[in-house]
Design a protein around this motif. Structure first.
Motif, short mmCIF file in Angstrom:
data_model
loop_
_atom_site.label_atom_id
_atom_site.label_comp_id
_atom_site.label_asym_id
_atom_site.label_seq_id
_atom_site.Cartn_x
_atom_site.Cartn_y
_atom_site.Cartn_z
N ASN A 11 -39.63 38.24 11.68
CA ASN A 11 -40.09 37.54 10.49
C ASN A 11 -39.05 36.47 10.19
O ASN A 11 -38.01 36.39 10.86
CB ASN A 11 -40.30 38.49 9.31
N TYR A 85 -30.25 44.48 6.17
CA TYR A 85 -31.62 44.50 6.68
C TYR A 85 -31.69 44.40 8.19
O TYR A 85 -32.44 45.09 8.85
CB TYR A 85 -32.39 43.35 6.02
N ARG A 249 -38.71 51.79 -11.55
CA ARG A 249 -37.43 52.07 -10.92
C ARG A 249 -37.20 53.57 -10.94
O ARG A 249 -38.02 54.33 -11.45
CB ARG A 249 -36.29 51.37 -11.68
N LYS A 288 -37.75 50.21 -5.41
CA LYS A 288 -38.55 49.78 -6.55
C LYS A 288 -40.01 50.02 -6.23
O LYS A 288 -40.40 50.01 -5.06
CB LYS A 288 -38.27 48.29 -6.79
N LEU A 290 -43.37 48.60 -5.79
CA LEU A 290 -44.04 47.30 -5.61
C LEU A 290 -45.48 47.58 -5.21
O LEU A 290 -45.71 48.38 -4.30
CB LEU A 290 -43.38 46.50 -4.49
N ASP A 291 -46.43 46.94 -5.87
CA ASP A 291 -47.84 47.13 -5.55
C ASP A 291 -48.20 48.61 -5.51
O ASP A 291 -48.92 49.06 -4.62
CB ASP A 291 -48.17 46.46 -4.21
N MET C 1 -44.45 44.95 8.17
CA MET C 1 -45.60 44.84 7.29
C MET C 1 -45.78 43.41 6.83
O MET C 1 -45.63 43.11 5.66
CB MET C 1 -45.39 45.72 6.07
N VAL C 4 -48.34 42.05 3.73
CA VAL C 4 -48.27 42.39 2.32
C VAL C 4 -48.19 41.11 1.49
O VAL C 4 -47.47 40.19 1.84
CB VAL C 4 -47.04 43.27 2.05
N VAL C 5 -48.94 41.09 0.42
CA VAL C 5 -48.91 39.90 -0.44
C VAL C 5 -47.58 39.89 -1.20
O VAL C 5 -47.21 40.90 -1.78
CB VAL C 5 -50.08 39.96 -1.44
N SER C 7 -45.18 40.04 -3.89
CA SER C 7 -45.45 40.53 -5.22
C SER C 7 -44.56 39.83 -6.22
O SER C 7 -43.38 39.61 -5.96
CB SER C 7 -45.20 42.03 -5.22
N ALA C 9 -43.57 40.95 -8.97
CA ALA C 9 -42.60 41.90 -9.51
C ALA C 9 -41.31 41.89 -8.69
O ALA C 9 -40.22 42.05 -9.21
CB ALA C 9 -43.19 43.30 -9.55
N SER C 10 -41.45 41.68 -7.37
CA SER C 10 -40.27 41.80 -6.53
C SER C 10 -39.27 40.69 -6.83
O SER C 10 -38.10 40.82 -6.57
CB SER C 10 -40.67 41.72 -5.06
N ASP C 13 -36.58 40.80 -10.82
CA ASP C 13 -35.23 41.31 -11.04
C ASP C 13 -34.42 41.30 -9.74
O ASP C 13 -33.53 42.10 -9.54
CB ASP C 13 -35.28 42.71 -11.64
N PHE C 15 -35.08 42.12 -6.67
CA PHE C 15 -35.20 43.18 -5.68
C PHE C 15 -35.62 42.57 -4.35
O PHE C 15 -36.64 41.92 -4.22
CB PHE C 15 -36.22 44.23 -6.13
N TYR C 16 -34.78 42.83 -3.35
CA TYR C 16 -34.95 42.16 -2.07
C TYR C 16 -35.76 43.03 -1.11
O TYR C 16 -35.47 44.22 -0.96
CB TYR C 16 -33.57 41.89 -1.48
N VAL C 17 -36.79 42.46 -0.51
CA VAL C 17 -37.52 43.13 0.57
C VAL C 17 -37.56 42.17 1.74
O VAL C 17 -37.94 41.01 1.59
CB VAL C 17 -38.96 43.50 0.14
N GLY C 18 -37.18 42.66 2.91
CA GLY C 18 -36.96 41.78 4.06
C GLY C 18 -38.16 40.92 4.43
O GLY C 18 -38.00 39.79 4.86
N TYR C 19 -39.38 41.47 4.28
CA TYR C 19 -40.54 40.72 4.74
C TYR C 19 -41.16 39.87 3.64
O TYR C 19 -42.20 39.28 3.82
CB TYR C 19 -41.57 41.66 5.36
N VAL C 26 -30.58 36.30 -5.36
CA VAL C 26 -29.98 36.79 -4.11
C VAL C 26 -29.75 35.63 -3.16
O VAL C 26 -28.72 35.54 -2.49
CB VAL C 26 -30.90 37.85 -3.47
N ARG C 27 -30.68 34.69 -3.16
CA ARG C 27 -30.56 33.54 -2.27
C ARG C 27 -29.31 32.72 -2.62
O ARG C 27 -28.52 32.37 -1.74
CB ARG C 27 -31.83 32.68 -2.39
N LEU C 30 -26.23 34.59 -1.52
CA LEU C 30 -25.99 34.54 -0.07
C LEU C 30 -25.52 33.16 0.35
O LEU C 30 -24.67 33.03 1.24
CB LEU C 30 -27.27 34.91 0.68
#
Ligand code: HEM
Ligand code: HEM
Ligand code: FES
Lengths: 354, 74, 257
Positions: A11, A85, A249, A288, A290-291, C1, C4-5, C7, C9-10, C13, C15-19, C26-27, C30
């Motif tokens: 990705n 990650y 949370r 967290k 999510l969805d 995955m 996934v749309v 979100s 919500a992510s 606050d 909250f980092y999700v790799g995909y 966070v950006r 970094l």
């Protein structure tokens, strides 16, 4: 959450991660070579092979320090999680650089002679009791074998087929490997007329790794202590006031046996699952919702809070726990249910997610 | 270490890995699908990627493979 | 995955999700931290590179040269030349390619010969990596009455220093001495490359001795574990002619410091 394996689930994030990591390693090696070439010139120039193997060996150990720091850093500050990650790519690249270093060392220092280079590697120095004449190469070989095992089993296929506990034990070998490598350098290159600056670098590196790990462990210990078992009714754990858990949370509680349970609040309901992600054991309690799904902070695997199952087509399952709310406080039954068992969430009394 | 001891160790390691390479080659082509259904129809790049590990850990692989053959419903 | 749309919500606050797209906070973090990490890594490269020691001045020429003189096969193959360049007699050690001593020396023992090979130079001295092939060592017309060179003892001495192999020390590897070169030197000497004893004189100037066994033959293999280590040894200094003194040492007289 693999429906079918591919070699890498690429990705955008992984591409950026890999580009930065390859550029960083290349910058290190280039800087090392250019400075060495500029410092010792003409008849005083170092041999190409020696220069290259030194650049690669030191690059590998610098990268290993980064790898070792990422875990505790992410524990201390969640903004480091993106570095965790794709740690496996960093690990595999480090292994490949170390492998090239080791091959050059064996080929150059042990090749061209009257013995098979590997026989020479094992036999040319047997001063195992000496600190100044120790065969430091063997230590590097031991570490290289460990790194090979980690890199070779880094695909999720192995995680699933070696069992999570074996895989984790394999990864904990990174610490013995680190010790071997510190000795490899301290008993080898650093005794070769290196100035004090190299010793200082190694010392700083060891302090950084040890310090961050102590810091991370202390933080974890304090977090576990923060939720003592104040009201063990029928052996159920007290997990503190329901209203104190932020929406979507979790709060993490610890059983007497030392297992951590993540207690999530979602849509005015409370559910509890194991804190350990089915993927690589990431801390779900720091994740967290999510969805509608608990999302792991490490690689984003997801589980439904009601039954601990990944949404279809994925098939992962995690342990769930019975919960109830008494007097506004959450209680958790510390006896885990088989992974994937549906559990009735406890309803918060106040308005949902007020 | 005596040169003879070293030769014996290296011979043993070489023999172990030679068996490993053979087992791994057959396994990634014909066996991996039977121990892990997520590997069904997976591309060659995936199979290549797990080969070094399969060659190094071939006793584990062989045991899982035999188990899977005994219990085909898994 | 990947399907996934993303979100909302992510991102709220951090909250980092790799995909999913990286949250703004966070950006920024970094973008500040990663350049810093790369800088620290590059500075580390500079410091570690500068901490290496000077390997000494030595060079391995690619052009072939030839030298003429009397070849001695023991204790190690060497050419005794009349004029080392300044009108004084000199010693040119002879080696093969790789980590091998000159295997063809025996048949030419005490012959006047011309040898062609690639020179390895360090300070005022050079050794020759003799070219492969039968023509590299050629006998010259000689005075048959000339006596065979003999080892003449000069007196016992005790010295501190390091046993190195002559080929790497003269520039085959740089550095060709010290801790990390120990195993290579051991392999070289085991393969017949002449061992040298490298010792610092009172003014810090380096002195070289060719090491040999008290019997007059090559250094005993029992001395191999001491190669590359700081050692003290005692033995009989001697000369065979030329400008490279010999040190005749029994392995029992070598001690690691
Ligand atoms: C088969 C395995 C290995 C062998 C035979 C080996 C051999 C060597 C040798 C001979 C040196 C000294 C080089 C010199 O000063 O000329 C050296 C230095 C070094 N090695 Fe290794 N090594 C091995 C594995 C490793 C691994 C796995 C790592 C780290 C991940 C590593 C890290 C280093 C470092 C940092 C140095 C110091 C480089 C410098 O001088 O700046 N080695 N190694
Ligand atoms: C040569 C390669 C590798 C090295 C040097 C390495 C290093 C490490 C280190 C330092 C840790 C402990 C971190 C901590 O708990 O704070 C660790 C554990 C871990 N590694 Fe690796 N790693 C390598 C390859 C991989 C790969 C390929 C993966 C991904 C599949 C991976 C994933 C993990 C995970 C998830 C843990 C945490 C285990 C736990 O504490 O429960 N590593 N590894
Ligand atoms: S540990 Fe990888 S997603 Fe949880």
């Amino acid at each position: 959450m693999s429906v079918g394996y591919t070699w890498v689930q690429w990705n955008r994030h992984k591409r950026v991660y890999d580009a930065v990591m390859v550029a960083g390693a290349a910058a290190y090696i280039a800087a090392f070579v250019v400075v060495s070439r500029a410092t010792w010139t003409a008849d005083h120039a170092l041999s190409d092979e020696i220069l290259l193997l030194r650049a690669l060996g030191s690059c590998a150990i610098v990268l290993l320090h980064l790898i070792l720091c990422i875990g505790p850093l992410a524990r201390l500050d969640a903004r480091f999680l993106p570095l965790l990650y794709n740690r496996r790519h960093l690990g595999v690249m480090t292994f490949l650089i170390a492998l090239t270093h080791g091959s050059l060392a064996v080929g150059y220092y042990h090749g061209f002679g009257v013995l098979n280079p590997l026989v020479s590697l094992l036999t040319s120095n047997t001063n195992f009791l000496s600190l100044t004449a120790f065969p430091f190469q063997v230590l590097g070989l031991g570490a290289l074998i460990i790194m090979f095992l980690m890199a070779a089993t880094s695909h999720d296929f192995w995680l699933r087929n070696l069992s999570a506990s074996t895989w984790k034990r394999l990864h904990m070998l990174v610490y013995p490997a680190y010790v071997l490598l510190v000795a490899h350098v301290a008993l080898g290159a650093l005794q070769n007329g290196r100035g004090p600056s190299a010793w200082i670098c190694l010392g700083l590196g060891v302090c950084l790794v040890v310090g961050l790990h102590l810091g991370g462990a202390l933080r974890e210990l304090r977090r576990d202590r923060g939720h003592p078992v104040v009201n063990p009714v029928e052996d159920w754990l007290d997990a503190g006031p329901a209203a104190g858990i932020p929406a979507n949370r979790a709060r993490t509680v610890c059983t007497r046996g030392g297992e951590r349970i993540a207690v999530f609040r979602h849509d005015g309901k409370i559910s509890a699952v194991t804190n350990v992600c089915a993927h690589q054991g990431g801390p779900l309690g720091e994740g967290k919702i999510l969805d509608g799904c608990i999302t792991c902070p490490w690689h984003g695997w997801q589980y439904r809070p009601g039954d601990g199952r990944s949404p279809p087509p994925f098939e992962e399952k995690i342990t769930t726990y019975q919960v109830r709310i008494i007097g506004g406080r959450v209680q958790v039954n510390p006896r885990g249910l088989p992974p994937g068992t549906p559990v009735q969430p406890a309803l918060c009394e106040e308005s949902p997610d007020a | 270490m005596a040169i003879e001891t070293a030769r014996i160790i290296l011979f043993a390691a070489g023999a172990y890995l030679t068996i490993g390479v053979v087992v791994a080659a057959v396994f990634v082509i014909a066996g991996v699908d039977s121990i892990d259904h997520a590997a069904k129809g997976s591309p060659w790049s995936f199979r290549l990627l797990i080969s070094p590990g399969a060659a190094a850990l071939w006793p584990v692989i062989l045991r899982r493979w035999i188990d899977a053959a005994r219990k085909p419903h898994r | 995955m990947p399907d996934v749309v993303p979100s909302k919500a992510s991102r709220e606050d951090g909250f980092y999700v790799g995909y999913l797209p990286v949250p703004g906070g966070v950006r920024t973090f970094l973008k500040r931290v990663l350049p810093l990490v790369v800088c620290v890594v590059v500075v580390g490269a500079l410091v570690l590179a500068r901490s290496q020691r000077d390997p000494g001045g030595a060079a391995w020429d690619s052009a072939t040269v030839s030298a003429s003189g009397r070849l001695v096969a023991t204790p190690y193959p060497a050419l005794l030349v009349n004029d080392r360049g300044d009108g004084r007699p000199g010693t040119v050690l002879l080696v093969e390619t790789g980590k091998h001593g000159l295997a063809r020396a025996e048949e030419f023992h005490n012959h006047r010969v011309t040898v062609s090979g690639r020179p390895l130079r360090r300070d005022a001295r050079f050794i020759l990596e003799v070219d492969p092939g039968p023509d590299a060592v050629k006998s010259l017309p000689d005075d048959p009455s000339r006596p065979i060179p003999v080892i003449i003892p000069l007196g016992r001495m005790t010295l501190r220093g390091e046993i190195v192999d002559s080929k790497c020390y003269h520039g085959a590897m740089k550095p060709g001495d010290g801790k990390t070169h120990k195993e290579c030197a051991t392999l070289c000497i085991a393969g017949g490359i002449p061992p040298l004893f490298l010792t610092a004189g009172p003014q810090g100037e380096t002195t070289l001795y060719l090491l040999a066994d008290p019997s007059g033959g090559p250094l005993s293999p029992a001395a191999l574990p001491f190669v590359g280590d700081p050692v003290e040894l005692s033995g009989e200094a001697a000369t065979l002619g030329g400008d490279l003194p010999l040190l005749l040492v029994a392995p029992g007289d070598i001690r690691r410091l």
